[in-house]
Scaffold this active site. Sequence first.
Site, mmCIF file in Angstrom:
data_model
loop_
_atom_site.group_PDB
_atom_site.id
_atom_site.type_symbol
_atom_site.label_atom_id
_atom_site.label_comp_id
_atom_site.label_asym_id
_atom_site.label_seq_id
_atom_site.Cartn_x
_atom_site.Cartn_y
_atom_site.Cartn_z
ATOM 1 N N GLY A 160 -55.392 -69.254 55.338
ATOM 2 C CA GLY A 160 -54.378 -68.239 55.642
ATOM 3 C C GLY A 160 -53.407 -68.063 54.504
ATOM 4 N N TYR A 161 -52.985 -69.162 53.906
ATOM 5 C CA TYR A 161 -52.049 -69.094 52.783
ATOM 6 C C TYR A 161 -52.692 -68.378 51.601
ATOM 7 C CZ TYR A 161 -48.596 -70.696 49.359
ATOM 8 O OH TYR A 161 -47.634 -70.748 48.387
#
Length: 256
Positions: A160-161
């Site tokens: 996600g990052y």
Amino acid sequence: MGILDRFRLDGKVALVTGCRRGIGFAIAEGLAEAGADIVGVSLDLEPKNSRIGQAVTALGRRFAGYSCDFANRTDLYRFLEQVQAEHPRIDILINNAGTIRRRPAVEHPDEYWDTVLEVNLTAQFVISREIGRSMLARRSGKIIFTASLLTFQGGITVPGYAASKAGVGQLTLALANEWAGQGVNVNAIAPGYIATDNTQALRHDPVRSEQILTRIPAGRWGQPDDFKGPAVFLASEAAAYCHGAILLVDGGWMGR
């Protein structure tokens, strides 16, 4: 105007998100050292008597503090309405607030993904759109995103990052393409491995820490103060012809 004068920010107002600690704290302090007044916002920022507020006022600059949950769209719009009413002219926007969740992709829950994308990408677009609108009307403004090495690389156990920071890079380019001809500079700073809360797990892992330090040509973890100079440059008239740049501050990592 001499070259050093072009780096001054006297009379400017800078909105810095994620300013309570780490890179955001250092950037806010650096902008104040260059002459800017600071409007700061973080999830848990104390409106009065915050550490960053004390640092800014000790430099003779004004500080106004706000709290906002960037993962909550309703709270984000509440903050934007309030800050624009109380500070109608924002000359510099530092989109620094961010979060990270670590878990392998097959174990990465929806909640992790949704929170990281909301804080790191969606909220930054919304803030830039709303603050950028008034900058465009004045044909003057500076917007600086905090990108990442994972704007360019995939990382490990942080899908996600990585996705969010890749998006920040593309958002920087997209806004620069639209706004460069209208007096608004949009650029980004991409930190390398910096000694902050986000990298605490890596720094405490002896294997990963050694792997990282071995690859960094500078031979050390970066420090938040390493971002004062780059931020002041991109926020100043010295960077008037910089549009869509993603400035690496990584100790040489990406050149290895």
